[in-house]
Design a protein around this motif. Structure first.
Motif: not given
Length: 369
Positions: A97, A100, A144, A147
């Protein structure tokens, strides 16, 4: 685990991750190369070379990483399951995460300036195929991408690895109790699966399971088998990669005969590549392990993995947009930009590890110290 096997794992982990830069750094018109992808542009030395390297010769890396991961996880499965899951959440999901978010933030910042926004749009790396500015996509679209479809698209590997770790008790039972059913079944999945479901990589399932099986059976992977011939293995591996590359330019686009032909050659090349590289690289590994710079650089494997995308595609697109007047500029960019990106990642990681070690530890899940 012996010291030599540990060194071999460390060597291949770093090499497989470092070579991702050349797998993700191609500049063909097709911005996503699947195992069965054809090429919709003329056959030139540049296009042949990039496809041959990015979608042929270097495709053994991720399966090999899955196999190493399965072996290592099985080596420590005497620890309580809850402890293992908690540890893997810290070392995989938290970095997932964070990296990301880094990809989202970098992309968002670049989209705020017209020049860099054009670079981002031209790179076209959004996994959902929507390369509009994030201000137009909205919070739901960004969630979106945080994740399940990160702009840092390499992160699928650690998410799939975490899922395998969660399912490990079941996988271990299947590998130990019914290996001659489970391994052929997963091998078949590896060969025939074209699209994976979210969070589960069927192509990696076989290699992770194989790594577990090798560890549980104490199967020797250090000694070169008597039947192994490095010359023949390399000829077979490289030859299949060359054949596949030529066919990618000749076969008809997006029809089943082309897809089936390419994927059979591709998967066979992957298997032969793993065997050739694993058993044929001992002298190379011995040479690199004597170099201090290699030991230093290999400590940043996970940091390179997390940082290199989306940085690499954006820098590559910028370089292409500004070097078209140079002969063979596409080939030159392919050779140089991934290497520069690797060096930048190592340099950035070294600064963080030195001055902000706690931040670096979170980013890498405690690796690289």
């Amino acid at each position: 685990m012996t010291r030599s096997l540990s060194q071999k794992f460390r060597f291949f982990t770093f090499v497989c991750i470092a070579l991702l830069a050349y797998v993700h750094g191609y500049n063909l018109n097709n911005t996503y190369l699947a195992p069965f992808s054809t090429v919709n542009e003329p056959l030139t030395f540049t296009t042949f070379f990039e496809y041959f390297i990015a979608n042929g010769l270097l495709r053994f890396r991720i399966p090999l990483l899955f196999m190493i991961s399965g072996y290592l996880y099985a080596s420590y499965d005497h620890r309580p399951y809850s402890q293992q899951v908690k540890n893997r959440f810290r070392t995989l999901i938290i970095p997932y995460f964070i990296w990301s978010s880094f990809g989202l933030l970098l992309t968002f910042l670049l989209q705020q300036f017209p020049y860099t926004a054009n670079v981002v749009a031209a790179a076209g790396i959004d996994q959902m195929g929507d390369n509009r500015p994030y201000t137009e996509i909205g919070w739901a679209g960004m969630f979106q991408r945080l994740t399940l479809a990160p702009i840092s698209y390499q992160l699928w590997f650690i998410m799939s690895l975490f899922v395998f770790n969660i399912c490990y008790p079941v996988l271990r039972w299947l590998v130990v109790k019914v290996p001659y059913i489970w391994l052929p079944f997963t091998f078949l999945l590896f060969f025939v699966t074209l699209i994976n479901v979210p969070l589960l990589d069927f192509r990696g399932l076989f290699f992770f399971s194989l790594g577990v099986w090798i560890q549980k059976r104490n199967f020797s992977i250090e000694t070169e088998p008597k039947w192994f011939s490095l010359g023949l293995a390399l000829i077979f591996f490289i030859g299949l990669s060359v054949i596949k590359t030529f066919l990618a330019f000749e076969l008809e686009y997006d029809v089943w005969p082309s897809i089936i032909t390419l994927i059979i050659i591709h998967q066979t090349a992957v298997l032969s590549g793993i065997i050739a590289i694993w058993f044929g690289a001992d002298k190379v590994i011995h040479w690199f392990n004597k170099k201090e710079w290699f030991h230093y650089a290999s400590g940043f494997s996970f940091f390179i993995f997390g940082m290199h995308v989306p940085l690499l595609p954006y820098v590559m697109k910028w370089a292409l947009m500004n070097s078209s007047m140079i002969p063979y500029y596409r080939l030159l960019c392919y050779l140089v930009i991934p290497f520069i990106t690797l060096c930048f990642c190592i340099w950035t990681g070294s600064l963080l590890r030195r001055f902000l070690p706690r931040v670096y530890a979170v980013l890498t899940g405690g690796r690289g110290f």
